[in-house]
Motif scaffolding. Structure first.
Motif, PDB file in Angstrom:
ATOM      1  N   ARG A 113      -1.313  10.898  -3.955  1.00 47.08           N
ATOM      2  CA  ARG A 113      -2.086  11.262  -3.185  1.00 47.08           C
ATOM      3  C   ARG A 113      -3.500  12.248  -4.780  1.00 47.08           C
ATOM      4  O   ARG A 113      -2.435  12.241  -5.520  1.00 47.08           O
ATOM      5  N   SER A 114      -4.585  11.806  -4.320  1.00 48.94           N
ATOM      6  CA  SER A 114      -5.398  12.056  -5.087  1.00 48.94           C
ATOM      7  C   SER A 114      -5.232  13.582  -5.526  1.00 48.94           C
ATOM      8  O   SER A 114      -5.194  14.382  -4.651  1.00 48.94           O
ATOM      9  N   THR A 127      -5.946   9.623 -10.396  1.00 52.40           N
ATOM     10  CA  THR A 127      -5.690   9.201  -9.051  1.00 52.40           C
ATOM     11  C   THR A 127      -5.932   8.926  -8.119  1.00 52.40           C
ATOM     12  O   THR A 127      -5.790   8.364  -6.786  1.00 52.40           O
ATOM     13  N   TYR A 128      -7.293   8.588  -8.501  1.00 49.75           N
ATOM     14  CA  TYR A 128      -8.529   7.886  -6.838  1.00 49.75           C
ATOM     15  C   TYR A 128      -7.853   7.376  -5.987  1.00 49.75           C
ATOM     16  O   TYR A 128      -7.607   6.386  -5.962  1.00 49.75           O
ATOM     17  N   ASP A 129      -7.611   7.977  -5.332  1.00 50.11           N
ATOM     18  CA  ASP A 129      -7.718   7.258  -3.588  1.00 50.11           C
ATOM     19  C   ASP A 129      -6.189   7.234  -3.778  1.00 50.11           C
ATOM     20  O   ASP A 129      -6.012   5.538  -3.089  1.00 50.11           O
ATOM     21  N   ALA A 130      -5.266   7.167  -4.139  1.00 50.20           N
ATOM     22  CA  ALA A 130      -3.662   7.389  -4.166  1.00 50.20           C
ATOM     23  C   ALA A 130      -3.514   7.731  -2.503  1.00 50.20           C
ATOM     24  O   ALA A 130      -4.043   8.391  -2.216  1.00 50.20           O
ATOM     25  N   SER A 131      -2.223   7.145  -2.222  1.00 53.61           N
ATOM     26  CA  SER A 131      -1.750   7.614  -1.134  1.00 53.61           C
ATOM     27  C   SER A 131      -0.578   6.666  -0.378  1.00 53.61           C
ATOM     28  O   SER A 131      -0.351   6.234  -1.714  1.00 53.61           O
ATOM     29  N   SER A 151       0.636   4.362   0.851  1.00 54.01           N
ATOM     30  CA  SER A 151       0.315   3.038   1.071  1.00 54.01           C
ATOM     31  C   SER A 151      -0.205   2.325  -0.160  1.00 54.01           C
ATOM     32  O   SER A 151       0.064   1.182  -0.624  1.00 54.01           O
ATOM     33  N   LEU A 152      -0.899   3.323  -0.261  1.00 56.08           N
ATOM     34  CA  LEU A 152      -1.065   2.788  -1.650  1.00 56.08           C
ATOM     35  C   LEU A 152      -0.791   4.058  -2.918  1.00 56.08           C
ATOM     36  O   LEU A 152      -3.184   3.786  -3.414  1.00 56.08           O
ATOM     37  N   ALA A 157      -0.586   5.106  -6.883  1.00 61.61           N
ATOM     38  CA  ALA A 157      -0.930   5.161  -8.213  1.00 61.61           C
ATOM     39  C   ALA A 157       0.170   5.609  -8.960  1.00 61.61           C
ATOM     40  O   ALA A 157       1.065   6.023  -8.494  1.00 61.61           O
TER      41      ALA A 157
END
Lengths: 410, 410
Positions: free
Chosen positions: A134-135, A68-72, A74-75, A77
């Motif tokens: 969300r990460s 989930t690293y850096d999931a947001s 807009s981007l 996972a």
């Protein structure tokens, strides 16, 4: 005909009592449901980890945090949904890289997963595709094995008094029966030719037994088990016989002594006859309660309390209550005190400590203590009061307006 | 999948509860020895005067005060000794002018006498001659009929909780059996597929029932009688059946709800099905304890408490404890609070009230409150704590060094 004893201060009386006092050795194994407010006879250790498996603290999805690293928003996972963890079962699937499993609060974290993403930050796009916006950090929304308690850890020391949450904590570890200090058995022997059982109609000159009830309730209050022996007449042989029989079955004996000097002297002689070292204190510099007797025989304490109902209560609180707690190897209760200002002067004498019943009043957002004056024969002075004010040994009184601490009745 | 309820403040939740709450009408006649800490169902009146006869409060001599007028060491009064008053008997003699009778503490004042001279101020010169060296005032060292309580007087109001001295005062009047408010019967229903009885060994993914123990102890603490119903699975029909059966035999029902949203929703539906008006509160602006349910059916309260052990305790203290006291028609306990300073910051959010377990520490003669942080799943955070600190609704936190009030655990 002055009374032939040497009064001592409260502190000195307590110190003499301390010399001989030791906790009861008797231990009982008791079901947890009957253990509230009882005292542990031994330290307790956690037999297992709590929790015994890693658990989710949220409704959501078990994942590998790295996925989930850096999931947001807009981007997001995207993870592959591999199933759902049932409550109360072994997690029967593994969360591999790029995978997620639906999980509920309290369920077992499946192997492979190291975090939980809250359902609020996800969307299931189809039966097997999960969007995460969300990460998650490693360990997030998880309680790990032993986070609550670790196996082998001391959970309670000896002498701990069990509160509601403590029973819950013991239940969580399967400790549904615990070793407790036995409740001290307290024999209560009333005396006096004028005293009749409370359920009888007194004849002329007779009064009903008040102290057996007050004392039994106080004994319960401090964790003891009252044994009501009854009322002895002011006659040496019978009183002696009843006192010996009562003491034989008790961890502590209270003789509610007669109120006249001659019967008090008789009580003292009989208390002295119960064994060694015998009488330690005969008279305390207090008002009320001066003719208090404290004795020890065969390692067990004996109290001769003055028969006036107010004296009985006051001397119980001063000497018997802390003794009961020490017999249970538990620290003294923190005194329940509340600050207030005196509404009236209280006269006393230096060299003795006065204990005066007071009623608590609220006046203009300030607490006031109103002395309930009355002789120590009058039990209703205690009933009309909320607590006691102590006038120290070295003061000749207290003044209206003085700031005092009230020792509240419980 | 957000939770579909409208959270309200603690104050609003309590106000809704108040609208429907009324004391139990059930009354029990109980023996005085079993009445400690129980609550009176009716006001009690004194059936007789206490004392019922005038009594001496000293060892000495019953006299007519006028006969001792101006008596002193240098000019004693001389009285004719007419006998001795036996304890516990009708005074069988009359004290005439110039006469005196030996009397003991607690004995009946003989007719004719109106004062007692302490033995210290007398000397018996021969079998019938008494020397008195101090004057006595009318009424001195006497308690008169009704000095303690007058016949017909209200001695306790309805709703009074009986203390040790109160039992003594009732015994003194022969009231050895009293009408008490019945102890509220509180059915406790645990739930959750993962929960097993505490005396069983949990399988994988299972945990022992903590809340039944904590809740039963809290119910006892507040005067109720716990009825342990057991553990319902997360299955609507069984839960419904168990909840209905439990509610039928109880004055109050607590459902310790499952922790996941779906099982909580199920509990809410079942609570709603118990009768009208049904659910009054579904969600309170607190942390922990947000998913609390408060309902009424057939005039009886129902609480759906969140299943996490800490949330369970916190919401019990906030809502169930005062309800139990009101069912017993007794005023709320004064909160046991103690002032302290925070050792650490506590973060919160405005719009919700946080209840944080704290441990009390003594540092340089000042009391400090050390937050015991931990998730609401961890019962040992409550065990390591001495009380709770409340972060008010309108504050976003508290700071290290802040002066706070700790609500102490009892």
């Amino acid at each position: 005909m002055p009374e032939l004893f040497q009064v001592v201060t409260i502190a000195e009386a307590s110190a003499r009592l301390q010399t001989y006092l030791s906790p009861l050795a008797r231990v009982e194994q008791v079901d947890l449901h009957a253990a509230l407010d009882r005292v542990l006879a031994a330290p307790l250790y956690a037999p297992t980890d709590l929790p015994a498996f890693p658990r989710s603290t949220m409704d959501g999805f078990a994942v590998r945090a790295a996925d989930t690293y850096d999931a947001s928003e807009s981007l997001p996972a995207y993870l592959h949904l591999v199933g759902e963890i049932a409550m109360g079962r072994q997690a029967d699937l593994v969360v591999g890289p790029g995978q997620a499993a639906r999980i509920h609060t309290g369920a077992m974290l499946p192997p492979g997963a190291d975090a939980v993403v809250m359902v609020e930050y996800t969307q299931t796009l189809d039966a097997t595709t999960l969007e995460v916006v969300r990460s998650a950090a490693v360990g997030e929304h998880i309680i790990a094995i032993g986070d609550d308690v670790r196996s082998g850890q001391v959970i309670f020391p000896q002498g701990h008094r069990l509160r509601p949450q403590d029973l819950g904590g013991l239940a969580g570890l399967g400790l549904t029966s615990v070793p407790l200090v036995a409740r001290p058995r307290v024999a209560i022997l009333a005396s006096g030719d004028e005293v009749v059982p409370a359920d009888q109609t007194p004849g002329p000159g007779q009064v009903r037994d008040i102290n057996s009830y007050t004392l039994a309730a106080l004994v319960q209050r401090y964790g003891g088990e009252p044994l009501l022996i009854g009322i002895a007449p002011d006659e040496a042989a019978t009183l002696q016989h009843m006192a010996h029989a009562a003491f034989a079955q008790a961890d502590l004996l209270i003789v509610s002594a007669g109120s006249s000097v001659s019967t008090r002297d008789m009580a003292a002689e009989i208390i002295a006859s119960l064994g060694t070292p015998g009488i330690l204190v005969h008279g305390v510099a207090i008002q009320p309660g001066k003719p208090t007797i404290i004795a020890f025989a065969e390692g067990r304490p004996i109290f001769g309390l003055p028969g006036n109902p107010v004296s009985t209560m006051v001397t119980f609180e001063l000497f018997v209550a802390p003794t009961l707690l020490q017999l249970q190897a538990t620290p003294p209760h923190p005194p329940r005190t509340t600050p207030a200002r005196l509404t009236k002067n209280i006269a006393s004498k230096t060299g003795r400590e006065d204990l005066v019943p007071v009623r608590l009043l609220q006046r203009e957002a300030e607490a006031w203590a109103e002395p309930v004056f009355g002789k120590s024969n009058l039990i209703y002075t205690m009933i009309r009061a909320d607590g006691l004010v102590r006038v120290p040994l070295d003061q000749s009184g207290l003044y209206a307006g003085d700031h005092v601490l009230i020792h509240m009745f419980t």
